[in-house]
Scaffold this motif. Structure first.
Motif, PDB file in Angstrom:
ATOM      1  N   ASP A  95       1.137  -1.482 -15.238  1.00  0.00           N
ATOM      2  CA  ASP A  95       1.670  -2.561 -14.394  1.00  0.00           C
ATOM      3  C   ASP A  95       1.843  -2.129 -12.938  1.00  0.00           C
ATOM      4  OD1 ASP A  95       1.776  -4.394 -16.491  1.00  0.00           O
ATOM      5  OD2 ASP A  95       3.805  -3.768 -17.065  1.00  0.00           O
ATOM      6  N   LEU A  96       2.122  -0.844 -12.723  1.00  0.00           N
ATOM      7  CA  LEU A  96       2.333  -0.334 -11.372  1.00  0.00           C
ATOM      8  C   LEU A  96       1.064  -0.419 -10.530  1.00  0.00           C
ATOM      9  CD1 LEU A  96       4.410   0.892  -9.471  1.00  0.00           C
ATOM     10  CD2 LEU A  96       3.837   3.146 -10.406  1.00  0.00           C
ATOM     11  N   GLN A  97      -0.107  -0.435 -11.189  1.00  0.00           N
ATOM     12  CA  GLN A  97      -1.374  -0.580 -10.459  1.00  0.00           C
ATOM     13  C   GLN A  97      -1.426  -1.886  -9.662  1.00  0.00           C
ATOM     14  OE1 GLN A  97      -5.053   1.247 -12.644  1.00  0.00           O
ATOM     15  NE2 GLN A  97      -3.905  -0.007 -14.080  1.00  0.00           N
ATOM     16  N   GLN A  98      -0.675  -2.890 -10.091  1.00  0.00           N
ATOM     17  CA  GLN A  98      -0.689  -4.202  -9.435  1.00  0.00           C
ATOM     18  C   GLN A  98       0.377  -4.316  -8.344  1.00  0.00           C
ATOM     19  OE1 GLN A  98      -3.290  -6.016 -10.349  1.00  0.00           O
ATOM     20  NE2 GLN A  98      -3.658  -4.345 -11.792  1.00  0.00           N
ATOM     21  N   MET A  99       1.123  -3.244  -8.098  1.00  0.00           N
ATOM     22  CA  MET A  99       2.216  -3.275  -7.125  1.00  0.00           C
ATOM     23  C   MET A  99       1.922  -2.316  -5.973  1.00  0.00           C
ATOM     24  SD  MET A  99       5.441  -2.866  -9.671  1.00  0.00           S
ATOM     25  CE  MET A  99       5.464  -3.619 -11.268  1.00  0.00           C
ATOM     26  N   THR A 100       2.541  -2.570  -4.830  1.00  0.00           N
ATOM     27  CA  THR A 100       2.500  -1.630  -3.702  1.00  0.00           C
ATOM     28  C   THR A 100       3.908  -1.537  -3.110  1.00  0.00           C
ATOM     29  OG1 THR A 100       1.784  -3.407  -2.247  1.00  0.00           O
ATOM     30  CG2 THR A 100       0.070  -1.922  -3.060  1.00  0.00           C
ATOM     31  N   PRO A 101       4.812  -0.874  -3.827  1.00  0.00           N
ATOM     32  CA  PRO A 101       6.194  -0.774  -3.318  1.00  0.00           C
ATOM     33  C   PRO A 101       6.281   0.104  -2.070  1.00  0.00           C
ATOM     34  CG  PRO A 101       5.918   0.565  -5.288  1.00  0.00           C
ATOM     35  CD  PRO A 101       4.637  -0.194  -5.105  1.00  0.00           C
ATOM     36  N   ASP A 102       7.284  -0.170  -1.256  1.00  0.00           N
ATOM     37  CA  ASP A 102       7.566   0.606  -0.053  1.00  0.00           C
ATOM     38  C   ASP A 102       8.526   1.732  -0.444  1.00  0.00           C
ATOM     39  OD1 ASP A 102       8.302   1.657   2.380  1.00  0.00           O
ATOM     40  OD2 ASP A 102       8.986  -0.233   3.241  1.00  0.00           O
ATOM     41  N   ALA A 103       8.047   2.964  -0.393  1.00  0.00           N
ATOM     42  CA  ALA A 103       8.833   4.109  -0.850  1.00  0.00           C
ATOM     43  C   ALA A 103       9.975   4.482   0.090  1.00  0.00           C
ATOM     44  CB  ALA A 103       7.918   5.318  -1.060  1.00  0.00           C
ATOM     45  N   VAL A 104       9.972   4.000   1.327  1.00  0.00           N
ATOM     46  CA  VAL A 104      11.034   4.355   2.269  1.00  0.00           C
ATOM     47  C   VAL A 104      11.887   3.142   2.642  1.00  0.00           C
ATOM     48  CG1 VAL A 104       9.862   6.387   3.167  1.00  0.00           C
ATOM     49  CG2 VAL A 104       9.478   4.178   4.267  1.00  0.00           C
TER      50      VAL A 104
END
Length: 193
Positions: free
Chosen positions: A132-141
């Motif tokens: 599922d994470l492949q479909q996300m682009t979270p902002d790490a900062v």
């Protein structure tokens, strides 16, 4: 010639004469300055330390592990976002997989500890599978915790954020023999903006 014409001619001659005298003696001071200007673009230089976040062998269902790494801004410009992209490749050891191994590897959390507070952790990712994470682009900062105790979103020049992540090979209570001997190569790409 009439007296009126003589007066006008005399005045005109006087004005012309004064103009020539004034123009001939007109002087001034001057100064000139030249400038040289430069436009230099700043730099964004993001690094991850260590470059290999996780490398484990002999996993079995139910195993979990926590790792830490730093996102470092070595550039001269502040970074406002660091977007995380996920991809992976599965090496099927026996060629018998009927399911995606990435659906069974879960990221229980990815926490930015520099932006966490007493009120709670700053979880960038909270419990999702690699699939599922492949479909996300979270902002790490990004700062997701409401409060003022620690630093704001972003990654200022010359600083770092320490990240903690937990991976788990989920035991779903069913037969997972198809994954014996398989390898999952995880690629995390961090894009600074």
């Amino acid at each position: 010639m009439s007296i009126k014409k003589n007066i006008v001619t005399g005045v005109a001659t006087a004005v012309l004469g004064l103009g020539l005298i004034g123009g001939g003696t007109y002087a001034y001071f001057s100064d000139t300055v030249a400038t040289t200007n430069t436009f230099a673009a700043g730099t964004i230089d993001l690094s991850v330390d260590p470059e290999v976040v996780i490398d484990v062998e002999d996993l079995s269902p139910g195993n979990w592990m926590i790792r830490s790494f730093d996102l470092v801004n070595n550039g001269s410009l502040d970074i406002t976002q660091v977007l995380l992209s996920t991809s992976y490749q599965v090496e099927d050891a026996k060629g018998d997989n009927t399911d995606d191994f990435g659906k069974h590897i879960r990221v229980n959390f990815l926490e930015n500890s520099d932006k966490s507070e007493e009120t709670g952790p700053n979880d960038i990712i909270f419990s999702t599978t690699l699939y599922d994470l492949q479909q996300m682009t979270p902002d790490a900062v990004e700062k997701k915790v409401i409060g003022f105790d620690n630093e704001i979103s972003g990654l200022p020049a010359g600083t770092k954020d320490t990240m903690y992540v937990e991976f788990e090979f989920v035991d779903n209570g069913e037969d997972q023999n198809q994954f014996q001997g398989d390898k999952l190569k995880l690629n995390w790409s961090f894009e600074a903006r």
